[in-house]
Design a protein around this motif. Structure first.
Motif, mmCIF file in Angstrom:
data_model
loop_
_atom_site.group_PDB
_atom_site.id
_atom_site.type_symbol
_atom_site.label_atom_id
_atom_site.label_comp_id
_atom_site.label_asym_id
_atom_site.label_seq_id
_atom_site.Cartn_x
_atom_site.Cartn_y
_atom_site.Cartn_z
ATOM 1 N N ALA A 182 0.847 -1.190 0.000
ATOM 2 C CA ALA A 182 0.000 0.000 0.000
ATOM 3 C C ALA A 182 0.881 1.238 0.000
ATOM 4 N N PRO A 183 0.485 2.273 -0.737
ATOM 5 C CA PRO A 183 1.314 3.491 -0.774
ATOM 6 C C PRO A 183 1.379 4.148 0.599
ATOM 7 N N ARG A 184 2.520 4.704 0.898
ATOM 8 C CA ARG A 184 2.707 5.422 2.156
ATOM 9 C C ARG A 184 2.177 6.839 2.020
ATOM 10 N N ARG A 185 1.617 7.356 3.103
ATOM 11 C CA ARG A 185 1.203 8.756 3.194
ATOM 12 C C ARG A 185 1.910 9.345 4.409
ATOM 13 N N VAL A 186 2.772 10.330 4.168
ATOM 14 C CA VAL A 186 3.586 10.849 5.258
ATOM 15 C C VAL A 186 3.625 12.370 5.236
ATOM 16 N N GLU A 187 3.905 12.927 6.412
ATOM 17 C CA GLU A 187 4.210 14.347 6.536
ATOM 18 C C GLU A 187 5.734 14.468 6.548
ATOM 19 N N PRO A 188 6.354 14.905 5.444
ATOM 20 C CA PRO A 188 7.822 14.957 5.370
ATOM 21 C C PRO A 188 8.378 16.049 6.280
ATOM 22 N N HIS A 189 9.392 15.705 7.032
ATOM 23 C CA HIS A 189 9.948 16.666 7.986
ATOM 24 C C HIS A 189 11.339 17.136 7.612
ATOM 25 N N HIS A 190 12.214 16.214 7.187
ATOM 26 C CA HIS A 190 13.605 16.614 6.945
ATOM 27 C C HIS A 190 14.293 15.586 6.054
ATOM 28 N N VAL A 191 15.256 16.047 5.258
ATOM 29 C CA VAL A 191 16.125 15.175 4.468
ATOM 30 C C VAL A 191 17.509 15.213 5.097
ATOM 31 N N VAL A 192 18.072 14.033 5.375
ATOM 32 C CA VAL A 192 19.381 13.980 6.025
ATOM 33 C C VAL A 192 20.275 12.976 5.308
ATOM 34 N N THR A 193 21.574 13.086 5.542
ATOM 35 C CA THR A 193 22.512 12.051 5.117
ATOM 36 C C THR A 193 23.128 11.431 6.356
ATOM 37 N N TRP A 194 23.318 10.118 6.286
ATOM 38 C CA TRP A 194 23.941 9.404 7.402
ATOM 39 C C TRP A 194 24.636 8.172 6.845
ATOM 40 N N ASP A 195 25.926 8.071 7.111
ATOM 41 C CA ASP A 195 26.701 6.901 6.718
ATOM 42 C C ASP A 195 26.566 6.589 5.231
ATOM 43 N N GLY A 196 26.602 7.630 4.410
ATOM 44 C CA GLY A 196 26.621 7.432 2.967
ATOM 45 C C GLY A 196 25.273 7.193 2.338
ATOM 46 N N ARG A 197 24.177 7.376 3.080
ATOM 47 C CA ARG A 197 22.851 7.169 2.521
ATOM 48 C C ARG A 197 21.960 8.368 2.798
ATOM 49 N N TRP A 198 20.942 8.528 1.938
ATOM 50 C CA TRP A 198 19.965 9.608 2.080
ATOM 51 C C TRP A 198 18.719 9.056 2.755
ATOM 52 N N TYR A 199 18.172 9.860 3.680
ATOM 53 C CA TYR A 199 16.976 9.443 4.414
ATOM 54 C C TYR A 199 15.958 10.583 4.459
ATOM 55 N N LEU A 200 14.688 10.182 4.461
ATOM 56 C CA LEU A 200 13.588 11.104 4.707
ATOM 57 C C LEU A 200 13.041 10.816 6.097
ATOM 58 N N VAL A 201 13.021 11.828 6.955
ATOM 59 C CA VAL A 201 12.404 11.721 8.271
ATOM 60 C C VAL A 201 10.986 12.251 8.147
ATOM 61 N N ALA A 202 9.996 11.428 8.508
ATOM 62 C CA ALA A 202 8.600 11.811 8.263
ATOM 63 C C ALA A 202 7.673 11.163 9.289
ATOM 64 N N TRP A 203 6.489 11.749 9.443
ATOM 65 C CA TRP A 203 5.428 11.185 10.266
ATOM 66 C C TRP A 203 4.518 10.364 9.360
ATOM 67 N N ASP A 204 4.453 9.056 9.611
ATOM 68 C CA ASP A 204 3.643 8.152 8.820
ATOM 69 C C ASP A 204 2.192 8.265 9.281
ATOM 70 N N LEU A 205 1.336 8.767 8.420
ATOM 71 C CA LEU A 205 -0.053 9.025 8.795
ATOM 72 C C LEU A 205 -0.835 7.746 9.064
ATOM 73 N N ASP A 206 -0.580 6.692 8.310
ATOM 74 C CA ASP A 206 -1.332 5.454 8.473
ATOM 75 C C ASP A 206 -0.863 4.649 9.690
ATOM 76 N N ARG A 207 0.408 4.772 10.045
ATOM 77 C CA ARG A 207 0.946 4.029 11.181
ATOM 78 C C ARG A 207 1.038 4.886 12.444
ATOM 79 N N ALA A 208 0.730 6.171 12.293
ATOM 80 C CA ALA A 208 0.750 7.107 13.423
ATOM 81 C C ALA A 208 2.057 7.022 14.193
#
Length: 347
Positions: A182-208
């Motif tokens: 199922a597609p994720r629905r999130v409130e995106p908060h920040h884009v970060v790099t850590w240990d050579g990878r890109w991450y999106l930090v977000a609040w997952d609306l369906d999983r609260a």
């Protein structure tokens, strides 16, 4: 009279030194005629330098802000990729290239067309510093820009996400059956790099719950959802959240982080560029704060030791929190004052 090439370089240098130059003053400084000035300006224009004529009693010339090198031709994708690479290098490079990357990033932004500059200015990346032993996973620049734009606009994102078992980069035979597609629905908060990878930090609306998604596993759906009011991250800032997340904290919104594994953790604003501070910060998180300043989150075994570690950057310090760190600076200030004013041993 200097040769034409040397004279053009001298003229370009003068045009970069101040906003407006009267033609007669340029002629005097270069020891050439006003007619030669006009001819040399035309040559620079042919090379691509945007030199405008300034109206006035004597006339004059103005070089558009930011043109410091001969023009380089990039398409949009190349410009985005270059901006991303320089932004990461400026805040996380440990090989002595950070300062040069920061200057190059500033130059590229200044000469970038307004249409493209608005897009890349929405891309603010936090480089979370630690030794890296693996290569960065491939990330689509358009996806990264779209996510960053949603963070900036505070718009809900919808996307398909490949879990490790269903990683689309893995051979089909090695993938486990998809359990939840199922597609994720999130409130995106920040884009970060850590240990050579890109991450999106977000609040997952369906999983609260708060979630951290690898950007290379995100396949965006369009259009974005409605705008939202940002929630407070556990620990109230992305640095605390990321440090805790990748050191065993649950990071699920049920309380704050574990302090990054240190009993004492604090945040300050340093009057030094992020590029300079990140070079010497392996266990902390450095974020650009603009105007040559940066936000540093760091941990240590005691408050005085944390204050001493921050003081080593030899810069003006503004404590963001907590109050114990402010008290530790006062404690050290008193100790150092007593040391400085104490009489030396008898001779």
């Amino acid at each position: 009279m200097p040769k034409t090439s040397a004279r053009l370089l001298a003229l370009l240098s003068l045009l970069q030194a101040r906003r407006d130059w009267p033609g007669t003053l340029l002629a005097d400084r270069l020891d050439i005629s006003l007619r030669t000035v006009r001819r040399d300006v035309d040559r620079l224009r042919e090379l691509g330098y945007p030199i405008a004529a300034v109206k006035g009693p004597d006339g004059g010339y103005r070089l558009s802000a930011g043109t410091e090198l001969p023009p380089l031709l990039f398409d949009d994708e190349q410009a985005v990729a270059l901006t991303i690479a320089l932004q990461v290098a400026a805040t996380s490079s440990g090989d002595g290239l950070a300062d040069a990357a920061a200057r190059a990033l500033n130059t590229i932004r200044q000469v970038m067309p307004a249409r493209l500059r608005r897009r890349v200015e929405a891309l603010q990346v936090t480089a979370v510093e630690r030794p890296t032993t693996r290569s960065a996973a491939p990330v689509d620049g358009d996806v990264l820009l779209a996510i960053s734009a949603a963070v900036h606009a505070r718009e809900i994102l919808r996307f398909d996400y490949d879990s490790p078992a269903t990683d689309r980069h893995a051979p089909a035979a090695d993938r486990a059956p998809a359990v939840d597609r199922a597609p994720r629905r999130v409130e995106p908060h920040h884009v970060v790099t850590w240990d050579g990878r890109w991450y999106l930090v977000a609040w997952d609306l369906d999983r609260a719950a708060w979630r951290t998604f690898r950007v290379d596993r995100i396949a965006l759906r369009t259009p974005n959802g409605p705008r939202f009011t940002p929630r407070a991250l556990p620990g109230d800032d992305v640095a605390s959240y990321i440090i805790g997340k990748f050191r065993g904290s649950s990071g699920n919104g049920e309380g704050g982080s574990d302090g990054g594994g240190w009993p004492c953790q604090g945040t300050v604003i340093l009057d030094r560029p992020a590029a300079a501070v990140a070079l010497y910060t392996r266990e902390g998180v450095v974020e650009d704060a603009g105007s040559g300043r940066c936000r540093l989150t760091l941990g240590s075994w005691s408050w005085p030791s944390l204050a001493a570690a921050i003081a080593r950057f030899d810069a003006d310090i503004e404590v963001v929190g907590p109050g114990e760190l402010t008290d530790a600076f006062a404690h050290l200030a008193g100790r150092f004052t007593r040391t400085a004013t104490a009489k030396g041993p008898p001779t």
